[in-house]
Design a protein around this motif. Structure first.
Motif, PDB file in Angstrom:
ATOM      1  N   ILE A  34      -6.831   5.375  13.801  1.00  0.00           N
ATOM      2  CA  ILE A  34      -7.730   4.592  12.949  1.00  0.00           C
ATOM      3  C   ILE A  34      -8.338   3.462  13.779  1.00  0.00           C
ATOM      4  CG2 ILE A  34      -6.563   5.111  10.759  1.00  0.00           C
ATOM      5  CD1 ILE A  34      -5.019   2.476  11.083  1.00  0.00           C
ATOM      6  N   PRO A  35      -9.442   2.868  13.297  1.00  0.00           N
ATOM      7  CA  PRO A  35     -10.043   1.752  14.034  1.00  0.00           C
ATOM      8  C   PRO A  35      -9.171   0.490  13.993  1.00  0.00           C
ATOM      9  CG  PRO A  35     -11.618   2.718  12.488  1.00  0.00           C
ATOM     10  CD  PRO A  35     -10.282   3.318  12.190  1.00  0.00           C
ATOM     11  N   LEU A  36      -9.323  -0.322  15.010  1.00  0.00           N
ATOM     12  CA  LEU A  36      -8.660  -1.622  15.074  1.00  0.00           C
ATOM     13  C   LEU A  36      -9.010  -2.426  13.829  1.00  0.00           C
ATOM     14  CD1 LEU A  36      -6.927  -3.470  16.936  1.00  0.00           C
ATOM     15  CD2 LEU A  36      -9.086  -4.385  17.797  1.00  0.00           C
ATOM     16  N   ASP A  37      -8.049  -3.158  13.310  1.00  0.00           N
ATOM     17  CA  ASP A  37      -8.207  -4.035  12.142  1.00  0.00           C
ATOM     18  C   ASP A  37      -8.413  -3.290  10.822  1.00  0.00           C
ATOM     19  OD1 ASP A  37      -7.743  -6.380  13.554  1.00  0.00           O
ATOM     20  OD2 ASP A  37      -9.855  -6.573  14.107  1.00  0.00           O
ATOM     21  N   THR A  38      -8.111  -1.999  10.787  1.00  0.00           N
ATOM     22  CA  THR A  38      -8.137  -1.272   9.517  1.00  0.00           C
ATOM     23  C   THR A  38      -7.049  -1.849   8.618  1.00  0.00           C
ATOM     24  OG1 THR A  38      -8.863   0.775  10.554  1.00  0.00           O
ATOM     25  CG2 THR A  38      -7.779   0.998   8.426  1.00  0.00           C
ATOM     26  N   PRO A  39      -7.355  -2.148   7.336  1.00  0.00           N
ATOM     27  CA  PRO A  39      -6.304  -2.646   6.443  1.00  0.00           C
ATOM     28  C   PRO A  39      -5.241  -1.568   6.215  1.00  0.00           C
ATOM     29  CG  PRO A  39      -8.476  -2.853   5.419  1.00  0.00           C
ATOM     30  CD  PRO A  39      -8.651  -2.076   6.685  1.00  0.00           C
ATOM     31  N   LEU A  40      -3.980  -1.981   6.228  1.00  0.00           N
ATOM     32  CA  LEU A  40      -2.857  -1.082   5.989  1.00  0.00           C
ATOM     33  C   LEU A  40      -1.863  -1.748   5.045  1.00  0.00           C
ATOM     34  CD1 LEU A  40      -2.017  -0.044   9.678  1.00  0.00           C
ATOM     35  CD2 LEU A  40      -3.152   1.374   7.959  1.00  0.00           C
ATOM     36  N   ILE A  41      -1.205  -0.944   4.240  1.00  0.00           N
ATOM     37  CA  ILE A  41      -0.082  -1.443   3.460  1.00  0.00           C
ATOM     38  C   ILE A  41       1.171  -1.117   4.274  1.00  0.00           C
ATOM     39  CG2 ILE A  41       1.267  -1.194   1.344  1.00  0.00           C
ATOM     40  CD1 ILE A  41      -1.405  -0.358  -0.008  1.00  0.00           C
ATOM     41  N   LEU A  42       1.959  -2.134   4.558  1.00  0.00           N
ATOM     42  CA  LEU A  42       3.201  -1.971   5.300  1.00  0.00           C
ATOM     43  C   LEU A  42       4.368  -2.151   4.332  1.00  0.00           C
ATOM     44  CD1 LEU A  42       5.077  -1.833   7.794  1.00  0.00           C
ATOM     45  CD2 LEU A  42       4.694  -4.289   8.073  1.00  0.00           C
ATOM     46  N   ILE A  43       5.231  -1.149   4.277  1.00  0.00           N
ATOM     47  CA  ILE A  43       6.478  -1.262   3.519  1.00  0.00           C
ATOM     48  C   ILE A  43       7.602  -1.183   4.542  1.00  0.00           C
ATOM     49  CG2 ILE A  43       7.971  -0.247   1.766  1.00  0.00           C
ATOM     50  CD1 ILE A  43       5.459   0.816   0.396  1.00  0.00           C
ATOM     51  N   GLU A  44       8.341  -2.276   4.634  1.00  0.00           N
ATOM     52  CA  GLU A  44       9.442  -2.355   5.597  1.00  0.00           C
ATOM     53  C   GLU A  44      10.753  -2.429   4.825  1.00  0.00           C
ATOM     54  OE1 GLU A  44      10.821  -5.004   9.440  1.00  0.00           O
ATOM     55  OE2 GLU A  44       9.018  -5.540   8.366  1.00  0.00           O
ATOM     56  N   TYR A  61       3.702   2.920   6.971  1.00  0.00           N
ATOM     57  CA  TYR A  61       2.326   2.436   6.938  1.00  0.00           C
ATOM     58  C   TYR A  61       1.496   3.350   6.047  1.00  0.00           C
ATOM     59  CZ  TYR A  61       3.697  -0.192  11.096  1.00  0.00           C
ATOM     60  OH  TYR A  61       4.327  -1.039  11.973  1.00  0.00           O
ATOM     61  N   PHE A  62       0.690   2.752   5.177  1.00  0.00           N
ATOM     62  CA  PHE A  62      -0.169   3.501   4.272  1.00  0.00           C
ATOM     63  C   PHE A  62      -1.599   3.002   4.409  1.00  0.00           C
ATOM     64  CE2 PHE A  62       4.046   3.380   2.460  1.00  0.00           C
ATOM     65  CZ  PHE A  62       4.260   4.689   2.064  1.00  0.00           C
ATOM     66  N   ILE A  63      -2.532   3.919   4.499  1.00  0.00           N
ATOM     67  CA  ILE A  63      -3.947   3.551   4.486  1.00  0.00           C
ATOM     68  C   ILE A  63      -4.329   3.440   3.008  1.00  0.00           C
ATOM     69  CG2 ILE A  63      -6.288   4.246   5.143  1.00  0.00           C
ATOM     70  CD1 ILE A  63      -4.952   5.852   7.457  1.00  0.00           C
ATOM     71  N   PRO A  64      -4.670   2.243   2.519  1.00  0.00           N
ATOM     72  CA  PRO A  64      -4.839   2.012   1.081  1.00  0.00           C
ATOM     73  C   PRO A  64      -5.809   2.968   0.374  1.00  0.00           C
ATOM     74  CG  PRO A  64      -4.857  -0.075   2.243  1.00  0.00           C
ATOM     75  CD  PRO A  64      -4.864   1.011   3.282  1.00  0.00           C
ATOM     76  N   GLU A  65      -6.847   3.388   1.044  1.00  0.00           N
ATOM     77  CA  GLU A  65      -7.822   4.241   0.362  1.00  0.00           C
ATOM     78  C   GLU A  65      -7.259   5.609  -0.011  1.00  0.00           C
ATOM     79  OE1 GLU A  65     -10.738   6.073   3.582  1.00  0.00           O
ATOM     80  OE2 GLU A  65     -10.308   3.953   3.977  1.00  0.00           O
ATOM     81  N   TYR A  66      -6.118   5.993   0.555  1.00  0.00           N
ATOM     82  CA  TYR A  66      -5.509   7.297   0.256  1.00  0.00           C
ATOM     83  C   TYR A  66      -4.322   7.206  -0.697  1.00  0.00           C
ATOM     84  CZ  TYR A  66      -8.314   8.836   4.196  1.00  0.00           C
ATOM     85  OH  TYR A  66      -9.355   9.110   5.039  1.00  0.00           O
ATOM     86  N   TYR A  67      -3.897   6.012  -1.078  1.00  0.00           N
ATOM     87  CA  TYR A  67      -2.700   5.849  -1.896  1.00  0.00           C
ATOM     88  C   TYR A  67      -2.945   4.879  -3.030  1.00  0.00           C
ATOM     89  CZ  TYR A  67      -0.319   8.116   1.952  1.00  0.00           C
ATOM     90  OH  TYR A  67       0.059   9.000   2.904  1.00  0.00           O
ATOM     91  N   HIS A  68      -2.284   5.136  -4.134  1.00  0.00           N
ATOM     92  CA  HIS A  68      -2.215   4.201  -5.254  1.00  0.00           C
ATOM     93  C   HIS A  68      -0.745   3.890  -5.458  1.00  0.00           C
ATOM     94  CE1 HIS A  68      -2.996   2.352  -9.148  1.00  0.00           C
ATOM     95  NE2 HIS A  68      -1.912   2.985  -9.546  1.00  0.00           N
ATOM     96  N   LEU A  69      -0.353   2.653  -5.261  1.00  0.00           N
ATOM     97  CA  LEU A  69       1.041   2.260  -5.434  1.00  0.00           C
ATOM     98  C   LEU A  69       1.193   1.564  -6.788  1.00  0.00           C
ATOM     99  CD1 LEU A  69       1.734   0.778  -1.896  1.00  0.00           C
ATOM    100  CD2 LEU A  69       2.261   3.072  -2.717  1.00  0.00           C
ATOM    101  N   ASN A  70       2.176   2.007  -7.557  1.00  0.00           N
ATOM    102  CA  ASN A  70       2.426   1.452  -8.872  1.00  0.00           C
ATOM    103  C   ASN A  70       3.895   1.032  -8.929  1.00  0.00           C
ATOM    104  OD1 ASN A  70       1.875   0.870 -11.602  1.00  0.00           O
ATOM    105  ND2 ASN A  70       2.821   2.790 -12.217  1.00  0.00           N
ATOM    106  N   PHE A  71       4.151  -0.204  -9.323  1.00  0.00           N
ATOM    107  CA  PHE A  71       5.514  -0.723  -9.404  1.00  0.00           C
ATOM    108  C   PHE A  71       5.832  -1.049 -10.849  1.00  0.00           C
ATOM    109  CE2 PHE A  71       3.836  -1.723  -5.241  1.00  0.00           C
ATOM    110  CZ  PHE A  71       4.831  -1.232  -4.413  1.00  0.00           C
ATOM    111  N   ILE A  72       6.992  -0.595 -11.302  1.00  0.00           N
ATOM    112  CA  ILE A  72       7.459  -0.888 -12.664  1.00  0.00           C
ATOM    113  C   ILE A  72       8.812  -1.561 -12.537  1.00  0.00           C
ATOM    114  CG2 ILE A  72       8.195   0.106 -14.871  1.00  0.00           C
ATOM    115  CD1 ILE A  72       6.263   2.440 -14.262  1.00  0.00           C
ATOM    116  N   MET A  73       8.958  -2.701 -13.176  1.00  0.00           N
ATOM    117  CA  MET A  73      10.222  -3.426 -13.123  1.00  0.00           C
ATOM    118  C   MET A  73      10.955  -3.222 -14.436  1.00  0.00           C
ATOM    119  SD  MET A  73      10.770  -7.380 -12.275  1.00  0.00           S
ATOM    120  CE  MET A  73      12.056  -8.248 -13.095  1.00  0.00           C
ATOM    121  N   ASN A  74      12.177  -2.746 -14.357  1.00  0.00           N
ATOM    122  CA  ASN A  74      13.028  -2.575 -15.534  1.00  0.00           C
ATOM    123  C   ASN A  74      14.096  -3.640 -15.535  1.00  0.00           C
ATOM    124  OD1 ASN A  74      11.784  -0.193 -16.487  1.00  0.00           O
ATOM    125  ND2 ASN A  74      12.867   0.970 -14.946  1.00  0.00           N
ATOM    126  N   ARG A  75      14.414  -4.149 -16.696  1.00  0.00           N
ATOM    127  CA  ARG A  75      15.494  -5.135 -16.830  1.00  0.00           C
ATOM    128  C   ARG A  75      16.633  -4.543 -17.601  1.00  0.00           C
ATOM    129  NH1 ARG A  75      14.401 -10.918 -16.148  1.00  0.00           N
ATOM    130  NH2 ARG A  75      12.485 -11.000 -15.035  1.00  0.00           N
TER     131      ARG A  75
END
Length: 75
Positions: A34-44, A61-75
């Motif tokens: 990918i090009p330099l400075d491409t935005p990425l989602i990093l999950i460590e 590493y995820f390229i945001p345009e290819y992924y939709h991340l959804n988080f659900i918090m349960n209590r």
């Protein structure tokens, strides 16, 4: 690869996970083609044993345009 990752997650008592937006540097552009400075989602993920001692780390590493991340918090 699958066996290593499966065992790693099975032996993790806890995970300390960080999610952040980064911009690709020289190392990431080489691996991801990918090009330099491409935005990425990093999950460590820091893997901890039963004594809360870290024994491994994963970076995903995820390229945001290819992924939709959804988080659900349960209590």
């Amino acid at each position: 690869k699958e066996i290593v990752i499966e065992k790693l997650f099975r032996h993790s008592e806890k995970l300390d996970i960080t999610i952040k937006l980064i911009y690709a540097n020289e190392i990431e552009i080489e691996f991801l083609k990918i090009p330099l400075d491409t935005p990425l989602i990093l999950i460590e993920a820091l893997h901890l044993n039963e004594d809360d001692h870290p024994f491994a780390r994963n970076k995903f590493y995820f390229i945001p345009e290819y992924y939709h991340l959804n988080f659900i918090m349960n209590r």
